[in-house]
Design a protein around this motif. Structure first.
Motif, mmCIF file in Angstrom:
data_model
loop_
_atom_site.group_PDB
_atom_site.id
_atom_site.type_symbol
_atom_site.label_atom_id
_atom_site.label_comp_id
_atom_site.label_asym_id
_atom_site.label_seq_id
_atom_site.Cartn_x
_atom_site.Cartn_y
_atom_site.Cartn_z
ATOM 1 N N PRO B 118 0.747 -1.242 -0.039
ATOM 2 C CA PRO B 118 -0.144 0.048 0.115
ATOM 3 C C PRO B 118 0.804 1.278 0.101
ATOM 4 O O PRO B 118 0.492 2.570 -0.362
ATOM 5 C CB PRO B 118 -0.941 -0.037 1.391
ATOM 6 N N LEU B 119 2.075 1.324 0.482
ATOM 7 C CA LEU B 119 2.955 2.539 0.542
ATOM 8 C C LEU B 119 3.790 2.490 -0.659
ATOM 9 O O LEU B 119 4.225 1.637 -1.095
ATOM 10 C CB LEU B 119 3.768 2.308 1.935
ATOM 11 N N SER B 120 4.015 3.723 -1.101
ATOM 12 C CA SER B 120 5.049 3.898 -2.111
ATOM 13 C C SER B 120 6.511 3.493 -1.589
ATOM 14 O O SER B 120 6.787 3.555 -0.550
ATOM 15 C CB SER B 120 5.158 5.028 -2.575
ATOM 16 N N LYS B 121 7.582 3.588 -2.533
ATOM 17 C CA LYS B 121 8.923 3.237 -2.120
ATOM 18 C C LYS B 121 9.386 4.260 -1.190
ATOM 19 O O LYS B 121 10.015 4.309 0.009
ATOM 20 C CB LYS B 121 9.747 2.929 -3.204
ATOM 21 N N LYS B 122 9.164 5.493 -1.264
ATOM 22 C CA LYS B 122 9.448 6.654 -0.868
ATOM 23 C C LYS B 122 8.678 6.645 0.563
ATOM 24 O O LYS B 122 9.554 7.338 1.486
ATOM 25 C CB LYS B 122 9.132 7.991 -1.659
ATOM 26 N N GLU B 123 7.593 6.351 0.675
ATOM 27 C CA GLU B 123 6.942 6.057 2.066
ATOM 28 C C GLU B 123 7.703 5.201 2.804
ATOM 29 O O GLU B 123 8.022 5.294 4.128
ATOM 30 C CB GLU B 123 5.553 5.854 1.803
ATOM 31 N N VAL B 124 8.073 4.092 2.374
ATOM 32 C CA VAL B 124 8.756 3.108 2.880
ATOM 33 C C VAL B 124 10.257 3.451 3.339
ATOM 34 O O VAL B 124 10.554 3.294 4.649
ATOM 35 C CB VAL B 124 9.074 1.830 2.201
ATOM 36 N N LEU B 125 10.894 4.313 2.489
ATOM 37 C CA LEU B 125 11.953 5.058 2.928
ATOM 38 C C LEU B 125 11.922 5.677 4.019
ATOM 39 O O LEU B 125 12.733 5.880 5.011
ATOM 40 C CB LEU B 125 12.625 5.661 1.667
ATOM 41 N N ASP B 126 10.935 6.492 4.049
ATOM 42 C CA ASP B 126 10.631 7.544 5.340
ATOM 43 C C ASP B 126 10.638 6.605 6.491
ATOM 44 O O ASP B 126 11.000 7.048 7.421
ATOM 45 C CB ASP B 126 9.362 8.351 4.966
#
Lengths: 310, 310
Positions: B118-126
């Motif tokens: 459900p999360l984008s890669k950038k959100e996972v990175l965050d």
């Protein structure tokens, strides 16, 4: 080989580009100095004249065009070659648009062309950059290299002239705004603090990296996010009347970035198209008119050729 | 959508890469942490176990894998989702190879995979990078971003996680040498001067620019000329026994560059081929054997995939 009289043009340049103090630059079209070379009547290099600017010293060794030309002859052991050089000093001096570099590149490039190119481009660059030392006391190629090579240029290392041509983004426009006040490069250098905070160094490094990557990726958005100088601009902006106001105008009109060209007082914007550049130029002109400072604006795509022989 | 139990791997990383303090990193193959996710028996996230390293806190909020995983659930308002997480802590800690980041990325990436992304890669990175704060007190993505994304990664701006994937040069090999002494990132940060000279800033900027350009140009020679850290390495080298000797060995054997990996004590070399890397590893092993410091060496091409689900 036969020597044919020639005339060359070396463009004006924006160095530093905000995030690359002493290591980045690009040239524009339509503004720059010219040098013509003819066979001389006596032994050695003669500065036959300087057209367009009576304040430029008419002395071969005190004038960057003459000095750089002489360095080419010296490298080739041809200092007795009979050569007459005329400098067409089209550019105003002390503007932050690489005026001394433009003359130096024109001088070195012209003599090398006249002699049928015995020197490599890097050797010509060396001669032109040596002439920069007489102009402002330091051996730096961030104006000479882009003026000679064309395009965005990275100087990885100034002392060894390790110069890397970077790609240009198609359609990218530069606007240069030159307010007619004078700042000498050496004065503009003197006000800079000798230290940078590690935090600012990291921020600026990220922006420099982003800027270079944006050119390779043709990513205007990234270019815009990256064009933020946290080190030099904050120290020099006060030298330029209305800097913050013009910057606001530029950013509001949609410039990708706006900062000081070289050591100033000229400023530059990079824009996605000419209409943005035109509207910034127009609004900036109104602003400076109010305070009775003359302002000249130049709009150009990034000059890809650098110095050329006609 | 159905939730399928999963296991993921997040690689070890070399951050800083000499010329990009806090803004550059790359991952390797063959070393990294793993996380497995299963449906839990009770509400909420449970850290079912930490395998391989008894010193890692078995507490969801004190362990970067658990913390990052929790941040994913929090972002999704799914903190009551029954999830069991096991961390396979394959990497030693305090090595300068991004151990905490590897766990953090594995934790965040695994939970997101389990929930069908459900999360984008950038959100996972965050989420992963927030976990770095519990490890060393600062929000920096120069280990988490390369571990997650793969390849050379530039973090233009840490606070906004403006992350740019850079190209990799085919065949380029990384050697990591890990001497078994411990340096804590916060200690290694504490010894750094808060100021950098403007001269060093310019030199390092040129090298950073050259390094990034070398990746786009696939120019190993330029990469080698650029890999020279004049700011951080001189301040940290003394923390690592035999640093200068190993560096001499590496450069003599033909490494393109050699510097400190992250905050140390690990060191890295970039090499044009594996045989150079092998011979440096061998000679370094002999050197450390003499002084009875254990040394582990890893040779790998640049990991292009980053975190993966099996």
């Amino acid at each position: 080989m036969k020597r044919i009289p020639c005339k060359v043009f070396a463009p004006a340049t924006v160095s530093n580009i905000g995030v690359g103090y002493d290591i980045l630059g690009f040239p524009i079209y339509g503004l720059g100095d010219e040098v013509s070379i003819n066979k001389g009547k006596t032994k050695g290099l003669v500065l036959k004249g300087v057209r367009g600017n009576p304040s430029i010293p008419n002395d071969i060794m005190k004038n960057t065009a003459g000095f750089a030309a002489y360095k080419v002859l010296e490298k080739l052991n041809l200092t007795e070659e009979p050569i007459e050089l005329v400098l067409f000093k089209n550019m105003p001096t002390g503007t932050g648009m690489g005026s001394s570099a433009s003359s130096a590149v024109a001088g070195a490039f012209a003599v090398n062309e006249y002699l049928n190119c015995p020197l490599s481009k890097k050797e010509v660059l060396d001669c032109a950059t040596q002439a920069e030392v007489i102009a402002d006391g330091s051996f730096h190629a961030d104006n000479t290299a882009p003026s000679l090579y064309g395009g965005f240029v990275l100087i990885r290392d100034n002392p060894s002239l390790d110069v890397i041509k970077l790609p240009t983004i198609l359609g990218l426009q530069a606007l240069i705004l030159y307010p007619h006040i004078q700042i000498l490069t050496k004065d503009s250098r003197a006000i800079l603090k000798e230290e940078v905070s590690l935090t600012d160094h990291v921020t600026q490094s990220g922006n420099l990296g982003g800027f270079i990557a944006s050119l390779y990726k043709s990513d205007l958005n990234l270019l815009g996010r990256s064009l933020q100088d946290v080190i030099i601009e904050p120290q020099r902006a006060h030298l330029i009347p209305h800097f913050e106001e013009v910057k606001s105008i530029a950013m509001n009109e949609g410039a990708l970035g706006f900062s000081i060209s070289g050591a100033g007082p000229s400023m530059f914007a990079l824009c996605a198209n000419t209409s943005i550049a035109e509207s910034i130029k127009e609004k900036a002109a109104k602003l400076y008119k109010k305070s009775k400072i003359e302002l000249t604006g130049y709009i150009s795509s990034i000059n890809r050729e650098g110095a050329i022989r006609y």
